[in-house]
Design an enzyme around this catalytic site. Structure first.
Site, PDB file in Angstrom:
ATOM      1  N   GLU A  78       0.764  -1.075  -0.128  1.00  0.00           N
ATOM      2  CA  GLU A  78       0.100   0.007  -0.046  1.00  0.00           C
ATOM      3  C   GLU A  78       1.029   1.213  -0.010  1.00  0.00           C
ATOM      4  OE1 GLU A  78      -3.277   1.217  -0.021  1.00  0.00           O
ATOM      5  OE2 GLU A  78      -2.213   3.114   0.034  1.00  0.00           O
ATOM      6  N   ALA A 109     -17.406   1.190  -1.657  1.00  0.00           N
ATOM      7  CA  ALA A 109     -16.476   0.388  -0.890  1.00  0.00           C
ATOM      8  C   ALA A 109     -17.062  -0.947  -0.772  1.00  0.00           C
ATOM      9  CB  ALA A 109     -16.206   1.123   0.587  1.00  0.00           C
ATOM     10  N   HIS A 121     -42.620  -3.164  16.321  1.00  0.00           N
ATOM     11  CA  HIS A 121     -43.167  -1.690  16.628  1.00  0.00           C
ATOM     12  C   HIS A 121     -42.915  -1.188  18.060  1.00  0.00           C
ATOM     13  CE1 HIS A 121     -46.151   1.413  16.581  1.00  0.00           C
ATOM     14  NE2 HIS A 121     -46.421   1.168  17.758  1.00  0.00           N
TER      15      HIS A 121
HETATM   16  C1  LIG Z   1     -15.067  11.669  -0.034  1.00  0.00           C
HETATM   17  C2  LIG Z   1     -15.525  10.265  -0.519  1.00  0.00           C
HETATM   18  C3  LIG Z   1     -16.349   9.805   0.372  1.00  0.00           C
HETATM   19  C4  LIG Z   1     -16.749   8.318  -0.030  1.00  0.00           C
HETATM   20  N1  LIG Z   1     -18.083   7.870   0.787  1.00  0.00           N
HETATM   21  C5  LIG Z   1     -18.287   6.378   0.349  1.00  0.00           C
HETATM   22  C6  LIG Z   1     -19.237   5.970   1.155  1.00  0.00           C
HETATM   23  O1  LIG Z   1     -19.887   6.444   2.122  1.00  0.00           O
HETATM   24  N2  LIG Z   1     -19.646   4.674   0.804  1.00  0.00           N
HETATM   25  C7  LIG Z   1     -18.839   4.086  -0.198  1.00  0.00           C
HETATM   26  O2  LIG Z   1     -19.369   2.981  -0.386  1.00  0.00           O
HETATM   27  N3  LIG Z   1     -17.958   4.646  -0.847  1.00  0.00           N
HETATM   28  C8  LIG Z   1     -17.730   5.861  -0.680  1.00  0.00           C
HETATM   29  N4  LIG Z   1     -16.467   6.641  -1.388  1.00  0.00           N
HETATM   30  C9  LIG Z   1     -15.769   5.689  -2.285  1.00  0.00           C
HETATM   31  C10 LIG Z   1     -14.874   4.632  -1.674  1.00  0.00           C
HETATM   32  O3  LIG Z   1     -13.939   5.327  -0.924  1.00  0.00           O
HETATM   33  C11 LIG Z   1     -14.329   4.042  -2.640  1.00  0.00           C
HETATM   34  O4  LIG Z   1     -15.324   3.064  -3.479  1.00  0.00           O
HETATM   35  C12 LIG Z   1     -13.533   2.623  -2.159  1.00  0.00           C
HETATM   36  O5  LIG Z   1     -12.516   3.242  -1.286  1.00  0.00           O
HETATM   37  C13 LIG Z   1     -12.881   1.979  -3.133  1.00  0.00           C
HETATM   38  O6  LIG Z   1     -11.940   1.000  -2.785  1.00  0.00           O
HETATM   39  P1  LIG Z   1     -10.582   0.421  -3.372  1.00  0.00           P
HETATM   40  O7  LIG Z   1     -10.095  -0.528  -2.623  1.00  0.00           O
HETATM   41  O8  LIG Z   1     -11.066  -0.022  -4.662  1.00  0.00           O
HETATM   42  O9  LIG Z   1      -9.828   1.499  -3.590  1.00  0.00           O
HETATM   43  P2  LIG Z   1      -9.245   2.745  -2.600  1.00  0.00           P
HETATM   44  O10 LIG Z   1      -9.934   2.832  -1.414  1.00  0.00           O
HETATM   45  O11 LIG Z   1      -9.109   3.946  -3.451  1.00  0.00           O
HETATM   46  O12 LIG Z   1      -7.769   2.016  -2.122  1.00  0.00           O
HETATM   47  C14 LIG Z   1      -6.746   2.019  -3.332  1.00  0.00           C
HETATM   48  C15 LIG Z   1      -5.420   2.068  -2.567  1.00  0.00           C
HETATM   49  O13 LIG Z   1      -4.574   1.790  -3.421  1.00  0.00           O
HETATM   50  C16 LIG Z   1      -2.924   2.742  -3.161  1.00  0.00           C
HETATM   51  N5  LIG Z   1      -2.257   2.585  -4.330  1.00  0.00           N
HETATM   52  C17 LIG Z   1      -2.569   3.361  -5.556  1.00  0.00           C
HETATM   53  N6  LIG Z   1      -1.583   2.945  -6.374  1.00  0.00           N
HETATM   54  C18 LIG Z   1      -0.745   2.052  -5.780  1.00  0.00           C
HETATM   55  C19 LIG Z   1       0.517   1.450  -5.957  1.00  0.00           C
HETATM   56  N7  LIG Z   1       0.928   1.590  -7.170  1.00  0.00           N
HETATM   57  N8  LIG Z   1       1.166   0.541  -5.055  1.00  0.00           N
HETATM   58  C20 LIG Z   1       0.430   0.572  -3.820  1.00  0.00           C
HETATM   59  N9  LIG Z   1      -0.732   0.962  -3.435  1.00  0.00           N
HETATM   60  C21 LIG Z   1      -1.259   1.942  -4.468  1.00  0.00           C
HETATM   61  C22 LIG Z   1      -3.724   3.823  -2.943  1.00  0.00           C
HETATM   62  O14 LIG Z   1      -2.850   4.687  -2.152  1.00  0.00           O
HETATM   63  C23 LIG Z   1      -4.984   3.417  -2.047  1.00  0.00           C
HETATM   64  O15 LIG Z   1      -4.789   3.367  -0.660  1.00  0.00           O
HETATM   65  C24 LIG Z   1     -16.339   7.692  -0.939  1.00  0.00           C
HETATM   66  C25 LIG Z   1     -15.288   8.290  -1.619  1.00  0.00           C
HETATM   67  C26 LIG Z   1     -14.585   9.599  -1.269  1.00  0.00           C
HETATM   68  C27 LIG Z   1     -13.544  10.222  -2.207  1.00  0.00           C
END
Ligand SMILES: Cc1cc2nc3c(=O)[nH]c(=O)nc-3n(C[C@H](O)[C@H](O)[C@H](O)COP(=O)(O)OP(=O)(O)OC[C@H]3O[C@@H](n4cnc5c(N)ncnc54)[C@H](O)[C@@H]3O)c2cc1C
Length: 501
Positions: free
Chosen positions: A72, A356, A480
């Site tokens: 990460e 997420a 309820h």
């Molecule tokens: C402000 C905000 C509010 C949100 N609220 C919600 C919500 O209420 N409910 C919901 O379901 N979703 C919400 N989301 C969306 C949610 O955060 C994402 O859908 C979710 O985090 C996606 O998960 P992921 O693991 O695919 O990616 P991410 O959580 O983006 O994780 C990807 C990770 O990979 C890492 N990374 C990138 N490139 C590399 C690399 N080359 N090597 C190592 N690590 C790397 C990044 O640092 C990051 O930590 C929100 C998003 C934002 C921005």
């Protein structure tokens, strides 16, 4: 970029550090000693990215007894725990509480000298993120997931390296790779994001200063949540949305109800409106709003842009690996494998719906499939939630989608004002709407706007998963007084059998 083949040839050799995160093999000035093949640790799975997709996939592999590592770049928990879902919900909790206390009189409680400390509100949110990220780091240890902070890079199928951070120069052999690098916020072309006057949600989440006025560009879930948050604490908020409705993916009736509720709270909303001609100064931002043939100038101390996301794909794969893409997202098959054998992907990096819980489901499904634990399943049904007040949640088809598909459907609706629990709680804004097959009653979709909408939607999610009917929901006894009775009553309303309307 280096490749697996190069590594074999370069046994006991050197890699060139270009200083930009990429590396190559051969002779040059800055040489990193390469480990011999025998020194390279071997894994069953290397996960790149530690968000809800990456950490869940890694933990699942650990549960299955596999040798797994997660790389990460920043902090375990990814966007969700550090810069997304969780810190925003902490901010929104403070906003809700502040609003509730302001209305304490209606509960027979008087509060004197009510005030807030904006910096402390943000501080608490950062603390919550930190606690949650530590929780993931603990779960990694518990499930024997090797955790590396650094930038992961796929050199070849079966070979991963770290190109940035304290573990830079480490190589790993692995049977499978899961790319879960997620997305970052999309930026408005030509606009400079200075982190002071122009920000994305990322900078806003760390900013301890409350702006007097905010222009929020984009009325998706993120834009709407921040608009509600700032407005709750007294900032003057203007929301601009290009499409006809706020929360454009939601059922139109819900979006329109939400817009009215937010406007009543004091937020100015411009839909069907484009932004042009951004003028950023040290005091704030001025922008022209184009609405049909009208041009309106608005200004704010802060411009928050919330116009969607772009995938973190650059610098993740060696140039010669060319997995198929779908509009710059990694394209995967039913087993979450990209077009390059042995390289899987899950979460935001494979495209919408950018949620997420969807990311976690995909990664766990992918890992189960990789190691022979069940047949992986692509996501077709999922809930979506927005945590402003009133909250919005939905699952399945909107009424418009049901219409467009030519389905013979019925609608059942129940307003919270007819719910004893909602009225007792002084939270009776909103309604439940369920769409079902006109003949069989099978639930096609459900939409809720109201104070606990995001908790209530789970029941309809289960109903859709189990292909349950509105009659079955109606015939299930709900306690309820609870808000969940509104779920039952909306189902009953489909056939005109709701008792309380
Ligand atoms: C402000 C905000 C509010 C949100 N609220 C919600 C919500 O209420 N409910 C919901 O379901 N979703 C919400 N989301 C969306 C949610 O955060 C994402 O859908 C979710 O985090 C996606 O998960 P992921 O693991 O695919 O990616 P991410 O959580 O983006 O994780 C990807 C990770 O990979 C890492 N990374 C990138 N490139 C590399 C690399 N080359 N090597 C190592 N690590 C790397 C990044 O640092 C990051 O930590 C929100 C998003 C934002 C921005």
């Amino acid at each position: 970029m280096g490749e697996f083949g190069d590594v074999v040839r370069a046994e006991s050799g050197f890699a060139v550090d270009r200083g930009d995160g990429s590396s190559d093999f051969g002779s040059s000035t800055r040489l990193i000693p390469l480990p011999t093949m025998a020194d390279i640790p071997e894994y069953d799975l290397i996960v790149i990215g530690g968000g809800p997709a990456g950490y869940a996939g890694a933990i699942r592999a650990g549960q299955l007894g596999k040798k797994v590592a997660c790389i990460e770049l920043e902090r375990a928990g990814g966007t969700c725990l550090n810069w997304g879902c969780i810190p925003t919900k902490a901010l929104l909790k403070s906003a809700d509480l502040f609003q509730k206390i302001k209305k304490a009189e209606q509960y027979g409680i008087s509060v004197k000298d009510l005030s807030f400390d904006f910096a402390k509100v943000v501080e608490r949110s950062r603390g919550v993120s930190d606690q949650m990220a530590k929780g993931i780091e603990f779960l990694f240890r518990k499930n024997k997931v090797d955790y590396f902070v650094g930038k992961g890079f796929v050199n070849a199928p079966g070979m991963v390296s770290i190109t940035e951070g304290e573990h830079k120069g480490k190589f790993f052999k692995t049977k499978a790779i899961l790319i879960a690098t997620g997305c970052r916020m999309r930026r408005i072309p030509g606009l400079e994001y200075d982190g002071v006057r122009v920000m994305t949600s990322r900078e806003v989440l760390a900013s301890r200063t409350q702006p007097k006025s905010v222009i929020v560009v984009g009325a998706g879930a993120i834009g709407v949540e921040f608009a509600y948050f700032y407005n709750s604490f007294g900032s003057k908020v203007t929301v601009v949305e290009m499409l006809p409705n706020v929360l454009p993916v939601e059922d139109e009736e819900i979006s329109k109800t939400l817009q009215r509720a937010l406007e009543k709270q004091g937020i100015t909303i411009h839909t069907n409106t484009k932004c042009e001609n951004f003028r950023v100064s040290k005091d704030g931002v001025k922008v022209d709003l184009i609405k049909g043939d009208q041009k309106i100038e608005v200004e704010g101390e802060l411009l928050l842009s919330a116009i969607g996301v772009v995938p973190n794909i650059d610098g993740v794969l060696a140039d010669n690996l060319k997995p198929e893409l779908d509009r710059s997202y990694l394209k995967v098959g039913d087993d979450y494998q990209t077009s390059v054998k042995g390289i899987y992907a899950a979460g935001d990096i494979i495209g919408p719906p950018w949620l997420a819980h969807v990311a976690t489901f995909e990664a766990v499904s992918a890992v189960n499939g990789m190691f022979g634990h069940g047949i992986p399943k692509r996501v077709t049904k999922f809930p979506g939630c927005t945590y402003c007040q009133p909250q919005v949640s939905s699952t399945g088809l909107t009424e418009k989608a049901a219409k467009e598909k030519g389905l013979d459907y019925k609608v059942g609706k129940f307003p919270f004002v007819a719910s004893g629990k909602a009225v007792a709680s002084a939270d009776s804004e909103g309604f439940v709407k369920v769409i079902s097959d006109a003949k069989t009653g099978e639930v096609y979709g459900a939409h809720i706007i109201g104070s606990e909408a995001t908790e209530l939607i789970a029941e309809y999610g289960l109903a859709i998963e189990l292909e349950a009917t509105v009659e079955e929901i109606h015939k299930t006894i709900h306690a309820h007084p609870t808000l969940s009775e509104a779920i039952m009553e909306a189902a009953a309303a489909t056939t005109g059998e709701a008792i309380h309307i």
